[in-house]
Design an enzyme around this catalytic site. Sequence first.
Site, PDB file in Angstrom:
ATOM      1  N   SER A  47       0.790  -1.233   0.000  1.00 25.98           N
ATOM      2  CA  SER A  47       0.000   0.000   0.000  1.00 25.98           C
ATOM      3  C   SER A  47       0.824   1.285   0.000  1.00 25.98           C
ATOM      4  O   SER A  47       0.325   2.323  -0.399  1.00 25.98           O
ATOM      5  CB  SER A  47      -0.969   0.020   1.182  1.00 25.98           C
ATOM      6  OG  SER A  47      -0.272   0.197   2.386  1.00 25.98           O
ATOM      7  N   LYS A  91       0.138   4.959   6.797  1.00 24.20           N
ATOM      8  CA  LYS A  91      -0.426   5.662   5.631  1.00 24.20           C
ATOM      9  C   LYS A  91       0.012   7.117   5.669  1.00 24.20           C
ATOM     10  O   LYS A  91       0.542   7.610   6.648  1.00 24.20           O
ATOM     11  CB  LYS A  91      -1.966   5.617   5.641  1.00 24.20           C
ATOM     12  CG  LYS A  91      -2.565   4.246   5.692  1.00 24.20           C
ATOM     13  CD  LYS A  91      -2.357   3.460   4.431  1.00 24.20           C
ATOM     14  CE  LYS A  91      -3.042   2.103   4.565  1.00 24.20           C
ATOM     15  NZ  LYS A  91      -2.488   1.093   3.735  1.00 24.20           N
TER      16      LYS A  91
END
Length: 173
Positions: A47, A91
């Site tokens: 990711s 993230k």
Amino acid sequence: MSWLGQKARQYGATSARLFFYCAIPSACFIHTVFDYAGEITPSYGPSMLPTLNMAGDTLMIERLPGWRSRLRVGDLVAFTTPYDPGRRAVKRLLAEAGDTVCVDPRSKHPAFVQVPKGHVWLQGDNYSNSTDSRVYGPIPLGLLHGRVTWCVWPSPRRIPNGAEIIPGRFSDS
């Protein structure tokens, strides 16, 4: 005999006393450092490509006093995922409270979300292979663990703020 062993015998300390005087303060010190200064943790998965390696990076997470007030759009953060409290993820912070975000800019009818107070919007750098705020929605600040500052292994480097200013004029039309 070691210095510690000599001192233990000199003062008549038993192994239980040695444990109390040595191990417990060490554990308290480590606990304090990890809770209030930072930690070192692994990160795996696709990711955050190309910023982080898919095979895994070992990251330094900052948690010094006031770290939340130093967060800026573009920083990497570690957080607990809302749907699985036992799982942590890393993230990029894309929006703060009060900002408006386009959930999927590739859609024919894009949806917009205003980030509520006490929340942030987090997304992975690998847009097509990331479970992030587009799925979870805005993330409460209470789920954030810290700001990623360094990759310490396998290729040591500082993790810079990835914010990019795009010149232009934006409107609601």
